[in-house]
Write an enzyme that holds these catalytic residues in place. Structure first.
Site, PDB file in Angstrom:
ATOM      1  CG  ASP A  83      -1.977  -1.045   1.190  1.00  0.00           C
ATOM      2  OD1 ASP A  83      -2.269  -1.540   0.093  1.00  0.00           O
ATOM      3  OD2 ASP A  83      -2.529  -1.376   2.264  1.00  0.00           O
ATOM      4  CE1 TYR A  97       4.134  -6.750   4.639  1.00  0.00           C
ATOM      5  CE2 TYR A  97       3.656  -8.974   5.403  1.00  0.00           C
ATOM      6  CZ  TYR A  97       3.660  -8.024   4.394  1.00  0.00           C
ATOM      7  OH  TYR A  97       3.203  -8.359   3.151  1.00  0.00           O
ATOM      8  CG  ASP A 134      -5.334   2.840   6.687  1.00  0.00           C
ATOM      9  OD1 ASP A 134      -6.117   3.794   6.856  1.00  0.00           O
ATOM     10  OD2 ASP A 134      -5.118   2.339   5.569  1.00  0.00           O
ATOM     11  NE  ARG A 163      -5.484  -2.168   5.314  1.00  0.00           N
ATOM     12  CZ  ARG A 163      -5.632  -0.985   4.722  1.00  0.00           C
ATOM     13  NH1 ARG A 163      -6.714  -0.273   4.942  1.00  0.00           N
ATOM     14  NH2 ARG A 163      -4.708  -0.519   3.921  1.00  0.00           N
TER      15      ARG A 163
END
Length: 319
Positions: A52, A80, A94, A190
């Site tokens: 993203d 991550y 987010d 997310r």
């Protein structure tokens, strides 16, 4: 008034290899790809897994012959580092979305042991409901496009695996929790952030995300756009790793020149090897990467092959 001189046309060329990019904040994966593609003057390019615009970090870019093996990186486990803002849930999951609920006081009362316990509950095989703000398609349209129009559609849960989930930092004053995650392909971080917040009873959203690994490749091997731009043409080409770097530690099979020619034509070759689902295949003289294959019933069976022109071009590029 003088006419504006036209911009010189970029002469594209055959470029083969993999470039590990550290994608900056604010760019889409495709924007980043197109910038590097122009810098390399490459004819053919692709990326291996979308990040993203709000995410940074490792984005393997493939060029020429390497695009044939992009799927290997797409299927690989990912790493991550994520920052969760506890106490606030948003419409997008987010920091860009509108606040749905804010429970800061509930988040401030959390003990670190409770956070560690909640995070540990998500290790292993779990089920996730893909978020509306994702690139998944519904009737030909990305879900995030529908979400921006206020449309919500039914999604099917998907099974993913969280191989590791470690607490890196907890800042009670700012209600920011930093975690390291190693997970299977298709994991939505997310969604993981929201689920951890729900389990803690205070809610959460994803405040920051950085991809740190893809398969055997780590962020330490990546370069930034600024570093690429600062190099001359030879320096940029030198950043490219060979296409077989995406195949990691797959077993290697070497063929004689005659056998290599037959293999490249798509013919199965008899080999004295046990069955193997994934192997890298090379020619003998010179030691050139030919493609990927598998071994079944004593036969070497091609999966993805390079063309003779690609192999020749790669040998020239390497010198």
């Amino acid at each position: 008034m003088s006419a504006v001189a036209p911009r010189p046309k970029i002469v594209k060329r055959a470029v083969h290899g993999v470039l590990m990019l550290d994608k900056p904040l604010g760019l889409t994966s495709n924007d980043a790809l197109q910038k590097v593609k122009r810098l390399l003057r490459a004819e053919k390019a692709g990326h291996t897994g979308t990040l993203d615009p709000l995410a940074t970090g490792l984005l393997p870019l493939t060029f020429g012959a390497a695009t044939k093996f992009s799927q290997v990186s797409l299927e690989a486990d990912k790493g991550y580092r994520a920052t969760l803002r506890l106490g606030i849930t948003t419409t997008t999951g987010d920091g860009e979305g509108e606040v749905l609920e804010q429970r800061d006081e509930a988040a401030r009362t959390l003990a670190l042991d409770a956070i560690v316990s909640a995070a540990a509950a998500f290790k292993g095989a779990i089920s996730q409901l893909p978020p509306m703000y994702s690139a998944l398609k519904h009737q030909g349209r990305a879900l995030y496009e529908l979400a921006r129009e206020g449309v919500t559609v039914e999604r099917q849960p998907r099974n993913v695996t969280i191989h590791a989930l470690d607490i890196v930092d907890w800042q009670p004053s700012d209600l920011l929790l930093t975690i390291d995650v190693r997970c299977s392909k298709g994991t939505y971080i997310r969604t993981l952030a929201e689920d951890i917040g729900a389990r803690l009873g205070c809610g959460a959203h994803l405040a920051g995300l950085r991809r740190t690994a893809s398969g055997p490749v780590s962020i330490d091997q990546a370069v930034t756009l600024e570093q690429i731009e600062a190099l001359d043409d030879a320096g940029r080409l030198a950043l490219l790793k060979a296409p077989d770097s995406l195949l990691g530690e797959w077993p290697e099979v070497e063929l004689s020149n005659d056998e290599a020619g037959r293999f490249l034509s798509g013919m199965r070759r008899r080999v004295a090897l046990a069955d193997m689902p994934q192997v890298r295949v090379y020619g003998q003289m010179p030691h050139a990467f030919l493609g990927s294959a598998h071994v079944a019933g004593g036969e070497l069976i091609a999966d993805r092959l390079l063309s003779p022109s690609e192999i020749a071009s790669m040998l020239v590029q390497a010198t």
